[in-house]
Design an enzyme around this catalytic site. Structure first.
Site, short mmCIF file in Angstrom:
data_model
loop_
_atom_site.label_atom_id
_atom_site.label_comp_id
_atom_site.label_asym_id
_atom_site.label_seq_id
_atom_site.Cartn_x
_atom_site.Cartn_y
_atom_site.Cartn_z
N GLY A 174 -1.41 4.56 0.25
CA GLY A 174 -1.04 3.42 1.07
C GLY A 174 -1.06 2.14 0.26
N CYS A 175 -0.38 1.10 0.75
CA CYS A 175 -0.25 -0.14 -0.02
C CYS A 175 -1.58 -0.88 -0.14
CB CYS A 175 0.82 -1.03 0.59
SG CYS A 175 0.64 -1.32 2.37
#
Length: 350
Positions: A159-160
């Protein structure tokens, strides 16, 4: 940097790999199509959209390449060496199983294969997946996993927020500098919320505001970050975090500010220098320089800054990256390059 290897894999026999993008009309899918369009060793064989099949991708973003969109049921898996899954969690799990069964390598940009523990995955995402396949998935934060990514059939793209946090915290966990509780204050641009407008992410709600949300230990990326910190701790110790995300009025970008106590600032810098020496996409800034989103926007680079707090035992670490590139599509291409035995920078420089 991994060198090209001889292999019987069809993706490595061909001079140009054929790839497919599921969910191409979303924000990450569009960014991925743009990166792959200029990639010298990969061609997009198909791009799918369940709701917009028949249109072209540039209808969603005029800067995107003119790629026709097909319904996912019409995508020809026999035509590709690898696929990217830019679809919601819950959708990606069964799709990944179908693709791997067909002999196609998968880079899953959703959350369906990031968490190793089945019960933790169900509590965090509430989606179904093949646990047999999930056990084979490689968590693809490339700087730490390239040896596993190289031969993986399924890569779980991080995930970012997790990418920014782990890049900042993992070297400190490995060096024994983390206490049992770390606080991460993070800001993200609106593109991290996806393409569909809601009451909280459309322009009138976001403009001239900074909104904390899911603060404490509520955000689903907490489980992902803590999983990886334990994996990097030489004794496998658990490390808890307090994670405070904020939505800010920017199109793209993530900045994370982390406070570390009980560690010497020079030792912290040395830990980053050792960990990221020679990494093409990680830049350790000069002493007391802070990481900024503007410096990394539209690149696959992450900047890390280390600042001393005079008169205390605290060190402030700042991390900045582009949530759509290093936090999603760029990292996915970086993983593809490793899988194909290419230089990791291929198609990602400039």
């Amino acid at each position: 940097m991994p060198a090209p290897r001889e292999s019987t894999d069809r993706a490595e026999r061909a001079s140009t790999a054929s790839v497919g993008i599921y969910g191409a009309s979303g924000t990450t899918g569009v960014e991925l199509a743009r990166l792959l369009h200029r990639h010298p060793d990969a061609d997009v064989a198909f791009a799918t959209s369940r709701s917009e099949s028949g249109a072209t991708l540039d209808a969603f973003d005029p800067a995107a390449p003119r790629i026709p969109l097909v319904h996912p049921d019409e995508a020809d898996l026999a035509s590709v060496d690898a696929v990217f899954l830019c679809v919601p969690h819950g959708t990606a799990g069964p799709l990944a199983e179908r693709c791997v069964t067909a002999g196609v390598r998968v880079i899953d940009v959703s959350g369906d294969h990031r968490l190793r523990d089945a019960d933790l995955h169900r509590r965090t995402y509430g989606s179904e997946r093949s646990e047999a396949l999930a056990e084979r998935a490689v968590y693809g934060l490339t700087e730490f996993a390239r040896d596993q990514v190289r031969d993986a059939k399924l890569v779980a793209n991080p995930g970012c927020y997790a990418t920014a946090s782990i890049l900042g915290l993992a070297p400190l966990a490995a060096a024994g500098f983390l206490t049992d509780l770390s606080i991460v204050d993070a800001k993200s641009g609106v593109s991290g919320a996806g393409r569909a407008p809601t009451a909280t992410n459309h322009f009138c709600s976001v403009s001239e505001d900074v909104r904390p949300y899911k603060v404490g230990r509520v955000h689903r990326h907490v489980a992902e970050i803590e999983q990886e910190l334990a994996a990097h701790d030489p004794e496998g110790r658990a490390h808890r975090i307090v994670f405070n995300p904020h939505l800010v009025p920017l199109e793209r970008g993530i900045e994370a500010t982390i406070v570390v106590r009980g560690a010497d600032v020079d030792d912290v810098r040395s830990a980053y220098a050792r960990t990221y020496e020679g990494e093409p996409f990680i830049r350790l800034l000069a002493p007391d320089e802070t990481a900024r989103i503007r410096a990394v926007a539209r690149t696959n680079r992450a900047d890390i800054g280390v600042c001393d707090v005079e008169g205390t035992d605290a060190v402030v670490v700042t991390v900045a990256l582009d949530n759509l590139v290093k936090g999603a599509a760029g990292q996915a291409v970086q993983n593809l390059n490793v899988m194909l035995g290419l230089a990791e920078t291929t198609g990602l420089e400039g």
